[in-house]
Design a protein around this motif. Sequence first.
Motif, PDB file in Angstrom:
ATOM      1  N   ALA A   5       0.927  -1.320   0.035  1.00 36.51           N
ATOM      2  CA  ALA A   5       0.012  -0.003  -0.082  1.00 36.51           C
ATOM      3  C   ALA A   5       0.771   1.321  -0.002  1.00 36.51           C
ATOM      4  O   ALA A   5       0.467   2.221  -0.556  1.00 36.51           O
ATOM      5  CB  ALA A   5      -0.948   0.148   1.199  1.00 36.51           C
ATOM      6  N   GLY A   6       1.957   1.125   0.676  1.00 39.73           N
ATOM      7  CA  GLY A   6       2.913   2.467   0.782  1.00 39.73           C
ATOM      8  C   GLY A   6       3.547   2.850  -0.574  1.00 39.73           C
ATOM      9  O   GLY A   6       3.413   3.865  -1.170  1.00 39.73           O
ATOM     10  N   LEU A   7       3.816   1.789  -1.397  1.00 38.11           N
ATOM     11  CA  LEU A   7       4.332   1.954  -2.845  1.00 38.11           C
ATOM     12  C   LEU A   7       3.275   2.474  -3.683  1.00 38.11           C
ATOM     13  O   LEU A   7       3.615   3.220  -4.507  1.00 38.11           O
ATOM     14  CB  LEU A   7       4.845   0.549  -3.293  1.00 38.11           C
ATOM     15  N   LEU A   8       2.029   2.169  -3.301  1.00 45.45           N
ATOM     16  CA  LEU A   8       0.813   2.499  -4.349  1.00 45.45           C
ATOM     17  C   LEU A   8       0.575   3.869  -4.074  1.00 45.45           C
ATOM     18  O   LEU A   8       0.429   4.675  -4.971  1.00 45.45           O
ATOM     19  CB  LEU A   8      -0.321   1.608  -4.032  1.00 45.45           C
ATOM     20  N   GLY A   9       0.751   4.273  -2.806  1.00 44.68           N
ATOM     21  CA  GLY A   9       0.769   5.793  -2.487  1.00 44.68           C
ATOM     22  C   GLY A   9       1.677   6.509  -2.928  1.00 44.68           C
ATOM     23  O   GLY A   9       1.437   7.747  -3.676  1.00 44.68           O
ATOM     24  N   ASP A  10       2.821   5.993  -3.035  1.00 48.94           N
ATOM     25  CA  ASP A  10       3.986   6.912  -3.599  1.00 48.94           C
ATOM     26  C   ASP A  10       3.774   6.849  -5.183  1.00 48.94           C
ATOM     27  O   ASP A  10       4.108   7.913  -5.735  1.00 48.94           O
ATOM     28  CB  ASP A  10       5.183   6.106  -3.343  1.00 48.94           C
ATOM     29  N   LEU A  11       3.322   5.896  -5.792  1.00 47.62           N
ATOM     30  CA  LEU A  11       3.009   5.781  -7.261  1.00 47.62           C
ATOM     31  C   LEU A  11       1.939   7.079  -7.561  1.00 47.62           C
ATOM     32  O   LEU A  11       1.964   7.747  -8.451  1.00 47.62           O
ATOM     33  CB  LEU A  11       2.864   4.375  -8.021  1.00 47.62           C
ATOM     34  N   ALA A  12       0.837   6.720  -6.501  1.00 46.65           N
ATOM     35  CA  ALA A  12      -0.196   7.702  -6.909  1.00 46.65           C
ATOM     36  C   ALA A  12       0.263   9.179  -6.749  1.00 46.65           C
ATOM     37  O   ALA A  12      -0.262   9.951  -7.198  1.00 46.65           O
ATOM     38  CB  ALA A  12      -1.270   7.304  -5.898  1.00 46.65           C
ATOM     39  N   GLY A  16      -0.766  10.771  -9.882  1.00 49.38           N
ATOM     40  CA  GLY A  16      -2.106  11.052  -9.570  1.00 49.38           C
ATOM     41  C   GLY A  16      -2.950   9.959  -9.193  1.00 49.38           C
ATOM     42  O   GLY A  16      -2.849   8.701  -9.869  1.00 49.38           O
ATOM     43  N   PRO A  17      -3.820   9.851  -7.951  1.00 50.45           N
ATOM     44  CA  PRO A  17      -4.501   8.673  -7.758  1.00 50.45           C
ATOM     45  C   PRO A  17      -5.292   8.019  -8.914  1.00 50.45           C
ATOM     46  O   PRO A  17      -5.391   6.911  -8.828  1.00 50.45           O
ATOM     47  CB  PRO A  17      -5.427   9.211  -6.617  1.00 50.45           C
ATOM     48  N   HIS A  18      -5.996   8.974  -9.766  1.00 52.86           N
ATOM     49  CA  HIS A  18      -6.767   8.540 -10.561  1.00 52.86           C
ATOM     50  C   HIS A  18      -6.156   7.335 -11.828  1.00 52.86           C
ATOM     51  O   HIS A  18      -6.539   6.764 -12.397  1.00 52.86           O
ATOM     52  CB  HIS A  18      -7.536   9.578 -11.401  1.00 52.86           C
ATOM     53  N   HIS A  19      -4.562   7.687 -11.810  1.00 48.22           N
ATOM     54  CA  HIS A  19      -3.865   6.992 -12.845  1.00 48.22           C
ATOM     55  C   HIS A  19      -3.257   5.848 -12.154  1.00 48.22           C
ATOM     56  O   HIS A  19      -2.304   5.265 -12.846  1.00 48.22           O
ATOM     57  CB  HIS A  19      -3.042   8.066 -13.660  1.00 48.22           C
ATOM     58  N   ARG A  39      -2.483 -13.584 -21.394  1.00 49.36           N
ATOM     59  CA  ARG A  39      -2.918 -12.697 -20.200  1.00 49.36           C
ATOM     60  C   ARG A  39      -2.020 -13.008 -19.056  1.00 49.36           C
ATOM     61  O   ARG A  39      -1.399 -13.984 -18.923  1.00 49.36           O
ATOM     62  CB  ARG A  39      -4.446 -13.097 -20.074  1.00 49.36           C
ATOM     63  N   GLY A  40      -2.092 -12.130 -18.143  1.00 48.87           N
ATOM     64  CA  GLY A  40      -1.285 -12.238 -16.900  1.00 48.87           C
ATOM     65  C   GLY A  40      -2.025 -11.368 -15.959  1.00 48.87           C
ATOM     66  O   GLY A  40      -3.008 -11.120 -15.888  1.00 48.87           O
ATOM     67  N   ARG A  41      -1.300 -11.026 -14.885  1.00 50.45           N
ATOM     68  CA  ARG A  41      -1.929 -10.355 -13.680  1.00 50.45           C
ATOM     69  C   ARG A  41      -0.892  -9.070 -13.343  1.00 50.45           C
ATOM     70  O   ARG A  41       0.183  -9.311 -13.111  1.00 50.45           O
ATOM     71  CB  ARG A  41      -2.081 -11.009 -12.667  1.00 50.45           C
ATOM     72  N   ALA A  42      -1.286  -7.833 -13.301  1.00 47.30           N
ATOM     73  CA  ALA A  42      -0.401  -6.795 -12.955  1.00 47.30           C
ATOM     74  C   ALA A  42      -0.878  -6.170 -11.382  1.00 47.30           C
ATOM     75  O   ALA A  42      -2.162  -6.271 -11.340  1.00 47.30           O
ATOM     76  CB  ALA A  42      -0.628  -5.599 -14.006  1.00 47.30           C
ATOM     77  N   GLY A  43       0.216  -5.933 -10.716  1.00 50.12           N
ATOM     78  CA  GLY A  43      -0.239  -5.142  -9.414  1.00 50.12           C
ATOM     79  C   GLY A  43      -1.076  -4.000  -9.693  1.00 50.12           C
ATOM     80  O   GLY A  43      -1.772  -3.779  -8.554  1.00 50.12           O
ATOM     81  N   ALA A  44      -0.807  -3.404 -10.641  1.00 50.98           N
ATOM     82  CA  ALA A  44      -1.603  -2.037 -10.950  1.00 50.98           C
ATOM     83  C   ALA A  44      -1.401  -1.628 -12.187  1.00 50.98           C
ATOM     84  O   ALA A  44      -0.141  -2.232 -13.082  1.00 50.98           O
ATOM     85  CB  ALA A  44      -0.974  -1.080 -10.062  1.00 50.98           C
ATOM     86  N   VAL A  45      -2.027  -1.106 -12.882  1.00 54.33           N
ATOM     87  CA  VAL A  45      -1.681  -0.226 -14.188  1.00 54.33           C
ATOM     88  C   VAL A  45      -1.332   1.229 -14.062  1.00 54.33           C
ATOM     89  O   VAL A  45      -2.427   1.976 -13.153  1.00 54.33           O
ATOM     90  CB  VAL A  45      -3.022  -0.267 -14.979  1.00 54.33           C
ATOM     91  N   LEU A  46      -0.355   1.518 -14.399  1.00 59.05           N
ATOM     92  CA  LEU A  46      -0.012   3.282 -14.019  1.00 59.05           C
ATOM     93  C   LEU A  46      -0.108   3.978 -15.419  1.00 59.05           C
ATOM     94  O   LEU A  46       0.180   3.473 -16.724  1.00 59.05           O
ATOM     95  CB  LEU A  46       1.515   3.191 -13.511  1.00 59.05           C
ATOM     96  N   ARG A  47      -0.428   5.067 -15.465  1.00 63.02           N
ATOM     97  CA  ARG A  47      -0.910   5.992 -16.321  1.00 63.02           C
ATOM     98  C   ARG A  47      -0.214   7.230 -16.351  1.00 63.02           C
ATOM     99  O   ARG A  47      -1.039   8.235 -16.010  1.00 63.02           O
ATOM    100  CB  ARG A  47      -2.345   6.082 -16.744  1.00 63.02           C
ATOM    101  N   PRO A  48       1.277   7.473 -16.393  1.00 60.53           N
ATOM    102  CA  PRO A  48       2.065   8.461 -16.293  1.00 60.53           C
ATOM    103  C   PRO A  48       1.562   9.535 -17.463  1.00 60.53           C
ATOM    104  O   PRO A  48       1.050   8.965 -18.552  1.00 60.53           O
ATOM    105  CB  PRO A  48       3.434   8.098 -16.446  1.00 60.53           C
ATOM    106  N   GLY A  49       1.508  10.712 -17.049  1.00 61.60           N
ATOM    107  CA  GLY A  49       1.316  12.054 -18.176  1.00 61.60           C
ATOM    108  C   GLY A  49       2.253  12.484 -18.871  1.00 61.60           C
ATOM    109  O   GLY A  49       1.724  13.059 -20.126  1.00 61.60           O
ATOM    110  N   ASP A  50       3.489  12.027 -18.464  1.00 64.79           N
ATOM    111  CA  ASP A  50       4.531  12.888 -19.300  1.00 64.79           C
ATOM    112  C   ASP A  50       5.931  12.030 -19.001  1.00 64.79           C
ATOM    113  O   ASP A  50       5.906  11.166 -18.524  1.00 64.79           O
ATOM    114  CB  ASP A  50       4.573  14.386 -19.249  1.00 64.79           C
ATOM    115  N   LEU A  51       6.762  12.732 -19.701  1.00 59.88           N
ATOM    116  CA  LEU A  51       8.536  12.349 -19.516  1.00 59.88           C
ATOM    117  C   LEU A  51       8.710  12.207 -17.818  1.00 59.88           C
ATOM    118  O   LEU A  51       9.217  11.185 -17.482  1.00 59.88           O
ATOM    119  CB  LEU A  51       9.288  12.995 -20.126  1.00 59.88           C
TER     120      LEU A  51
END
Length: 465
Positions: A5-12, A16-19, A39-51
């Motif tokens: 959860a801590g890593l997910l928070g840092d990624l958010a 941004g939390p929506h991504h 097919r596989g399973r991902a811990g999360a999908v991350l959607r960065p907006g820029d470089l």
Amino acid sequence: MPLDAGLLGDLAGIVGPHHVIVDPAIRAGYEVDWTGRFRGRAGAVLRPGDLAETAAVVELCRQHGIGLVPQGGNTGLVGGGVPADAAYDVVVLSTRRISWIGDPDAVPGQVAVGAGTTLAELQRALGRAGAELGVDLASRDSATVGGMAATNAGGMRVMSHGTMRAQVTGIEVVLGDGRIVSQMRGLSKDTSGYDLSGLVVGSEGTLGVLTALRLKTIQLAERRAVAMIGVATIEAAVEIALGLSRDRDAGLRAAEVVRGATIERTCAARGTAPPYEGRHDWHLLVECAGNLDPLPAMARVLGDHAGLIGGSALAGEGRQLSEIWAHRERLTEVLARLGPPRKLDVSLPLAAMGAFVEGGAAALGRLVPGAEMHVFGHLLDGNLHLNVLGVPDDAGEAVDGALLRLTVDAGGSIGAEHGIGRAKRQWLHLVRPPDEIEVFRRVKQAFDPEGILNPGCLLPDPLPA
Ligand SMILES: Cc1cc2nc3c(=O)[nH]c(=O)nc-3n(C[C@H](O)[C@H](O)[C@H](O)COP(=O)(O)OP(=O)(O)OC[C@H]3O[C@@H](n4cnc5c(N)ncnc54)[C@H](O)[C@@H]3O)c2cc1C
């Protein structure tokens, strides 16, 4: 184990939390490929907006030993854009938000573009400026330019403009160790050292995450014409296509081929008829383009080859042109509905194609009686797409192995334009000797020392010590 959860928070905190998508129902669309086979399973999908966000995500994942699967439009056909298995310690990094198009007039003959921009979006913007990209694919509505560069995509116009590698004049990429390489200056000439973009193009997300590209553009062709032609042999199709390519007034820019049984099967599934009467073992689809109407030159060259032609339909711009193209462009989608097929994308010397298809069909008949080998492809590139229907899962590997060995025996390559991905990495040794695979591993080590980028894609597992 799901991601901490801590890593997910840092990624958010970075994107941004929506991504940061963890909801399994939303994640599911990113975890299965276009074919439905991988097919596989991902811990999360991350959607960065820029470089900057992409670089920060890669660095954080590196620190935590989390694998990253770059994904653009998820139209790839070798399973390279989705996680390998049920491994939660992998995230999907979707580039779709990195979508922007620079001013097409800023540098003549070039455009800078965000990696998550779709080909169709780019085509529309360039079209308004009287330009187009040299590469075109039927998956244009979803395929991104980043994914196209990562797979070194080909498509319908390679014979006149080359693959994606020939369009790329610059890249911006985040490497596996978080370093940013930016070569976006748009210089036509630059011989100052190694060509890093040449290496990243075609690396299928294993060396870096592309965030932007600089691409060559060409002048938009004002007039187009197509013809579809029924012929008895693939050799006849090659002869006609070469005749058109040698004629300066015709302006041939695409020569596609489809096996007769494949047209019949897909027309039946679409509830439509082939564009002319009669059964033909092969169908050739050619497109000519230029600033003058190519139709008269095209008709003249086809007239010269009348003895080889069993049936034909010709069309200039308009609805009929799109209807003729639909016979070719809808094949992948229609065969997917009938399958999923086992898909093999191979390239061969032109003279070897006919015997290869006969040998492949015979080998398939011996292995899985009743299985159907559908064939279409980019004729003058020697690139055939084999789509095999009716193969039970437990016979899949034997079928792939037999067809890929036949390809190599005929002097061809097991990966023409779709890449190696997860589908064919165990067959890489058929075309790459151990020394070359070892050089691949060293390149990977230099770009991605901790091996976090697209684990399980392209490179075979190392042999046990
Ligand atoms: C109907 C149909 C027709 C097609 N026709 C053709 C054709 O004619 N010619 C052809 O070559 N292909 C064709 N394809 C295959 C596919 O469209 C191409 O491979 C395309 O280049 C994939 O782009 P994408 O954005 O969907 O990439 P994805 O499928 O998302 O990813 C493909 C690979 O690229 C990597 N990747 C994606 N984005 C990035 C990035 N920004 N940085 C680093 N790595 C990245 C992924 O990790 C993966 O390994 C077709 C597919 C379909 C469904």
